[in-house]
Design an enzyme around this catalytic site. Structure first.
Site, PDB file in Angstrom:
ATOM      1  CD  GLU A  66      13.026   4.020   8.325  1.00 43.77           C
ATOM      2  OE1 GLU A  66      12.943   4.983   9.131  1.00 43.77           O
ATOM      3  OE2 GLU A  66      13.077   4.142   7.096  1.00 43.77           O
ATOM      4  CB  CYS A  68      12.932   8.817   8.312  1.00 45.92           C
ATOM      5  SG  CYS A  68      13.788   7.670   7.263  1.00 45.92           S
ATOM      6  CE  LYS A 117      -1.908   2.801   2.883  1.00 44.46           C
ATOM      7  NZ  LYS A 117      -1.830   4.028   2.051  1.00 44.46           N
ATOM      8  CD  GLU A 155      10.322  12.731  11.614  1.00 49.04           C
ATOM      9  OE1 GLU A 155       9.274  12.145  11.905  1.00 49.04           O
ATOM     10  OE2 GLU A 155      11.232  12.215  10.936  1.00 49.04           O
ATOM     11  CB  THR A 172       7.118   8.029  15.812  1.00 49.00           C
ATOM     12  OG1 THR A 172       8.458   7.977  15.307  1.00 49.00           O
ATOM     13  CG2 THR A 172       7.096   7.370  17.179  1.00 49.00           C
TER      14      THR A 172
HETATM   15  P1  ADP Z   1       3.209  10.907   7.228  1.00 51.40           P
HETATM   16  O1  ADP Z   1       2.781  11.342   8.607  1.00 51.40           O
HETATM   17  O2  ADP Z   1       4.632  11.107   6.960  1.00 51.40           O
HETATM   18  O3  ADP Z   1       2.243  11.304   6.149  1.00 51.40           O
HETATM   19  P2  ADP Z   1       2.150   8.392   7.840  1.00 51.40           P
HETATM   20  O4  ADP Z   1       2.866   7.667   8.897  1.00 51.40           O
HETATM   21  O5  ADP Z   1       0.861   9.079   8.155  1.00 51.40           O
HETATM   22  O6  ADP Z   1       3.169   9.370   7.223  1.00 51.40           O
HETATM   23  O7  ADP Z   1       1.860   7.462   6.602  1.00 51.40           O
HETATM   24  C1  ADP Z   1       2.715   6.487   6.107  1.00 51.40           C
HETATM   25  C2  ADP Z   1       1.863   5.389   5.508  1.00 51.40           C
HETATM   26  O8  ADP Z   1       1.026   4.845   6.523  1.00 51.40           O
HETATM   27  C3  ADP Z   1       0.920   5.831   4.398  1.00 51.40           C
HETATM   28  O9  ADP Z   1       0.876   4.800   3.414  1.00 51.40           O
HETATM   29  C4  ADP Z   1      -0.406   5.954   5.112  1.00 51.40           C
HETATM   30  O10 ADP Z   1      -1.532   5.803   4.267  1.00 51.40           O
HETATM   31  C5  ADP Z   1      -0.320   4.816   6.089  1.00 51.40           C
HETATM   32  N1  ADP Z   1      -1.186   4.922   7.268  1.00 51.40           N
HETATM   33  C6  ADP Z   1      -1.608   6.054   7.903  1.00 51.40           C
HETATM   34  N2  ADP Z   1      -2.390   5.742   8.958  1.00 51.40           N
HETATM   35  C7  ADP Z   1      -2.458   4.382   9.005  1.00 51.40           C
HETATM   36  C8  ADP Z   1      -3.098   3.444   9.882  1.00 51.40           C
HETATM   37  N3  ADP Z   1      -3.821   3.838  10.913  1.00 51.40           N
HETATM   38  N4  ADP Z   1      -2.928   2.126   9.632  1.00 51.40           N
HETATM   39  C9  ADP Z   1      -2.177   1.718   8.593  1.00 51.40           C
HETATM   40  N5  ADP Z   1      -1.577   2.539   7.741  1.00 51.40           N
HETATM   41  C10 ADP Z   1      -1.698   3.856   7.928  1.00 51.40           C
END
Ligand code: ADP
Length: 502
Positions: free
Chosen positions: A275, A309, A200, A406, A255
């Site tokens: 990660e 990161c 995904k 961050e 995180t």
């Molecule tokens: P950022 O904050 O840098 O946008 P995220 O950690 O929100 O990064 O997102 C990284 C990935 O995790 C994306 O593919 C996002 O769709 C997915 N994601 C966000 N929330 C969830 C969740 N609750 N469960 C699984 N995947 C998630």
């Protein structure tokens, strides 16, 4: 720039891909729309123009993709394939990515905002090399045989050995900062181990994962071995990571989301690699050449617009050269040319989204309100596109939010220090522990400092350097487990102990 304005700048494959406009899910070797019929739009962050619509996978689609991966793992030809044949398929995929690297870099640039030239040189080359590196492991997965030492059967004749077995169905959830590269950091070891995958990509940058799915098809992988589903975090990612037929989750992202995923995985005892974020220190010792350190520090924070990161977002400079190094870093920052990723002259593109731009500008304002001084930059650049000026802040105290949280953008906080023990303690005074760099030619000081630094990677006289064979991951709240290297492969394998009484 509108999409129609840029087609002449694109290679044939990128142009043909984008002209399709809407894109489906890749499940079980076939393309299909989302069950709900819903789509998400993705925009070019340099122009704010819509570039594509992708399917928004709902829980039914997630279930279909996981079941396809489960079938491919347990019933299809993949599970019976010799490792050397898995390796050959992986190498064919790496060759196809290389053939279409320019097109992939262009689409990455349009979707993420980064420079296409940099994406080609860094993201694509690293992705191709990482996949080839992992392909080599497919034929080198060994268990061991040993003489038994069973205490209550000393006279038994026993054949004891271990087998390394693929963990099963892998859910790979990846972020938007290096979309294709992060996907391949997960897919490579998963395929080498013999797993099947549901990938995904992030909702902001789904396009190169879909191009990758086309190449997976062209390479001839059996259906269901690699599935790509697009969608957002709560609607697609959450049901994916908590699906009971998923055996391992490999996640790169924030995180905050990593913790949610970690909790979800515990419920099913799903194996998990996380990660996560960082607040990586750049430590300049008093012996080093200030100009070299400043150029390195600028690159450590401004590469990929700070959306890295392990970006070097906290700069610690010995007080005797603090002013000189900070002035040089600010000079580098002020000279960076901001522009559209397809413009060969652009050194820095926009941030990935309006949300990210607002978040980063918000942090600069928080810094100011807590007393930071803006040496250069300080806010949004221009009125169109999500550009943020490369920014350097001084006058920051260790408890200020800009020094602790961050930011994930082109914002550096620079702080002076006095001695080695002090800087080691300050470098570690963070919940994160992803990377750190030390700038010095004093071997004795460098070697004394390295063991003190709580971080998954320490660079000396460089920063963010990566190698497919060198494990990458975090201490503390920067995550669990490692990407890259043998360590990553191991996390896609179970160990089975076998006792045969003869
Ligand atoms: P950022 O904050 O840098 O946008 P995220 O950690 O929100 O990064 O997102 C990284 C990935 O995790 C994306 O593919 C996002 O769709 C997915 N994601 C966000 N929330 C969830 C969740 N609750 N469960 C699984 N995947 C998630």
């Amino acid at each position: 720039m509108d999409l129609s304005d840029i087609h002449h700048l694109l290679s044939e494959r990128a142009s043909a891909f984008l002209q399709r406009g809407t894109h489906d899910l890749f499940i079980d070797g076939q393309w299909s729309a989302a069950h709900s019929g819903q789509r998400l739009t993705t925009v070019n962050p340099a122009s704010e123009a819509v570039i594509a619509q992708v399917a928004n996978a709902c829980p039914q689609d997630v279930d279909r993709a996981v079941r396809a991966a489960h079938r491919a793992f347990h019933e299809g030809p993949w599970g019976r394939m010799r490792p050397v044949d898995r390796e050959r398929l992986m190498l064919r995929l790496a060759d196809l990515i290389e053939t279409h690297a320019q097109a992939l870099a262009e689409v990455e640039s349009l979707d993420n905002g980064k420079s296409a030239a940099i994406a080609r040189a860094v993201d694509l080359n690293m992705a191709i090399d990482s996949l080839r590196y992992m392909a080599g492991w497919a034929t080198k997965i060994d268990g061991l045989t040993r003489e038994h030492n069973v205490p209550f059967a000393p006279d038994a004749q026993m054949f004891t050995y271990t087998r390394r077995e693929p963990v099963g169905v892998v859910a790979a959830v990846v972020p938007w900062n290096f979309p294709l590269l992060m996907a391949l950091w997960k897919i490579g070891p998963a395929l080498a181990a013999g797993c099947t995958i549901v990938l995904k990509p992030a909702e902001q940058t789904p396009l190169t994962a879909l191009m990758l799915a086309e190449l997976v098809q062209e390479a001839g992988f059996p259906p269901g071995v690699v599935n790509v589903i697009t969608g957002d975090g709560p609607g697609t990612g959450a049901p994916l990571v908590s699906h009971p037929l998923v055996n391992k989750v490999s996640f790169t992202g924030s995180t905050e989301v990593g913790k949610l995923i970690g909790h979800a995985c515990m419920d099913n005892m799903t194996r998990v690699t996380l990660e996560l974020g960082g607040k990586s220190p750049v430590i300049v010792l008093d012996d080093c050449d200030p100009a070299t350190a400043a150029a390195g520090a600028a690159n450590a924070i401004f590469f990929n617009h700070g959306q890295v990161c392990c970006a070097g977002s906290r700069l610690y400079v010995h007080k005797k050269m603090f002013d000189r190094v900070v002035a040089d870093v600010a000079d580098h920052a002020a000279k960076l040319t901001l522009g559209h990723g397809l413009d060969p002259g652009a050194q820095m593109g926009p941030l990935v989204s309006q949300e990210q731009m607002e978040r980063v500008c918000g942090y600069i304002d928080i810094g100011r309100s807590q007393g930071a001084e803006v040496v250069t930059g300080g806010g949004r650049a221009g009125q169109r596109g999500y550009f943020v000026q490369p920014t350097v802040l001084t006058g920051v105290q260790p408890d200020h939010r800009v020094a602790r949280e961050e930011i994930f953008g082109p914002v550096l906080v620079a702080m002076p220090y006095d001695d080695l023990d002090e800087v080691a303690a300050r470098a570690n005074d963070t919940p994160f522990g992803l990377g750190a760099s030390i700038w010095s030619n004093n071997l004795s000081k460098v070697h004394r400092l390295i063991p003190k630094i709580q971080a998954g990677t320490v660079w000396v006289n460089c920063h963010s350097t990566l190698d497919p064979g060198m494990p990458f991951g975090g201490y503390k709240q920067s995550g669990f487990g490692r990407d890259l290297g043998r360590a990553a492969l191991d996390s896609y394998l179970e160990t089975k102990s076998v006792f045969i009484q003869l």
